[in-house]
Design a protein around this motif. Structure first.
Motif, PDB file in Angstrom:
ATOM      1  N   TYR A  81      21.285   1.344 -26.218  1.00  0.00           N
ATOM      2  CA  TYR A  81      20.708   0.212 -25.486  1.00  0.00           C
ATOM      3  C   TYR A  81      19.187   0.271 -25.466  1.00  0.00           C
ATOM      4  O   TYR A  81      18.513  -0.727 -25.729  1.00  0.00           O
ATOM      5  CB  TYR A  81      21.233   0.156 -24.045  1.00  0.00           C
ATOM      6  N   HIS A  82      18.631   1.424 -25.150  1.00  0.00           N
ATOM      7  CA  HIS A  82      17.173   1.495 -25.029  1.00  0.00           C
ATOM      8  C   HIS A  82      16.475   1.398 -26.385  1.00  0.00           C
ATOM      9  O   HIS A  82      15.365   0.859 -26.467  1.00  0.00           O
ATOM     10  CB  HIS A  82      16.757   2.738 -24.249  1.00  0.00           C
ATOM     11  N   CYS A  83      17.103   1.878 -27.443  1.00  0.00           N
ATOM     12  CA  CYS A  83      16.523   1.690 -28.780  1.00  0.00           C
ATOM     13  C   CYS A  83      16.549   0.219 -29.173  1.00  0.00           C
ATOM     14  O   CYS A  83      15.565  -0.317 -29.708  1.00  0.00           O
ATOM     15  CB  CYS A  83      17.268   2.529 -29.811  1.00  0.00           C
ATOM     16  N   ALA A  84      17.658  -0.463 -28.889  1.00  0.00           N
ATOM     17  CA  ALA A  84      17.753  -1.897 -29.196  1.00  0.00           C
ATOM     18  C   ALA A  84      16.768  -2.702 -28.352  1.00  0.00           C
ATOM     19  O   ALA A  84      16.114  -3.630 -28.859  1.00  0.00           O
ATOM     20  CB  ALA A  84      19.178  -2.383 -28.970  1.00  0.00           C
ATOM     21  N   ALA A  85      16.657  -2.360 -27.082  1.00  0.00           N
ATOM     22  CA  ALA A  85      15.721  -3.074 -26.211  1.00  0.00           C
ATOM     23  C   ALA A  85      14.279  -2.861 -26.667  1.00  0.00           C
ATOM     24  O   ALA A  85      13.465  -3.794 -26.623  1.00  0.00           O
ATOM     25  CB  ALA A  85      15.897  -2.620 -24.765  1.00  0.00           C
TER      26      ALA A  85
END
Length: 145
Positions: A81-85
């Motif tokens: 999630y944080h890489c995509a965000a």
């Protein structure tokens, strides 16, 4: 280990939830305050900032409630999630900066939309940096798990 409850306020990567929410909200509020003739780039910025704001809020509430029982899948989901965000915010920040340069103050009589867009660009890149740091720390936590 993933924190739960109020211990998210003391763990290093999860401590970034609140600044991500505050500066992410500032981005979409500033973008919503301006009107640019090509509205499509700002619609993308608005979509990314609202999606990340809502998703981060839900993610933080799930950590506060202790909804993560299977640690390995949650650590992986947190990292993904944080890489995509971070990638989404980076793309929207670059696009917002481009739109801000295109509507330079020399083309307008009123400088207010330009100032609001410059502020939105600054907050957007700051939020991008926070998501990148959170993603990097999540990758480190994922590798050590």
């Amino acid at each position: 280990m993933l924190p739960s409850g109020m211990s998210i306020c003391s763990s290093v990567p999860d401590l970034l939830f609140l600044p991500e929410l505050v500066f992410g909200a500032a981005v979409w509020i500033l973008v919503a305050c301006t009107k640019v003739v090509p509205a499509n780039p700002q619609a993308y910025v608005m979509t990314v900032s609202l999606f990340c704001f809502i998703s981060t809020f839900i993610w933080m509430v799930m950590f506060l409630c202790g909804a993560h029982h299977n640690q390995s899948s949650w650590v992986t989901a947190d990292m993904v999630y944080h890489c995509a965000a971070a990638l989404l915010y980076l793309s929207s920040s670059v696009l917002l900066a481009y739109v801000t340069v295109v509507i330079s103050p020399f083309n307008q009589v009123n400088f207010t939309p330009y100032k609001l867009n410059v502020s939105a660009v600054v907050f957007s890149f700051w939020t991008t940096l926070q998501y990148i740091v959170h993603a990097a720390l999540s990758v480190i936590r994922w590798k050590s798990f």
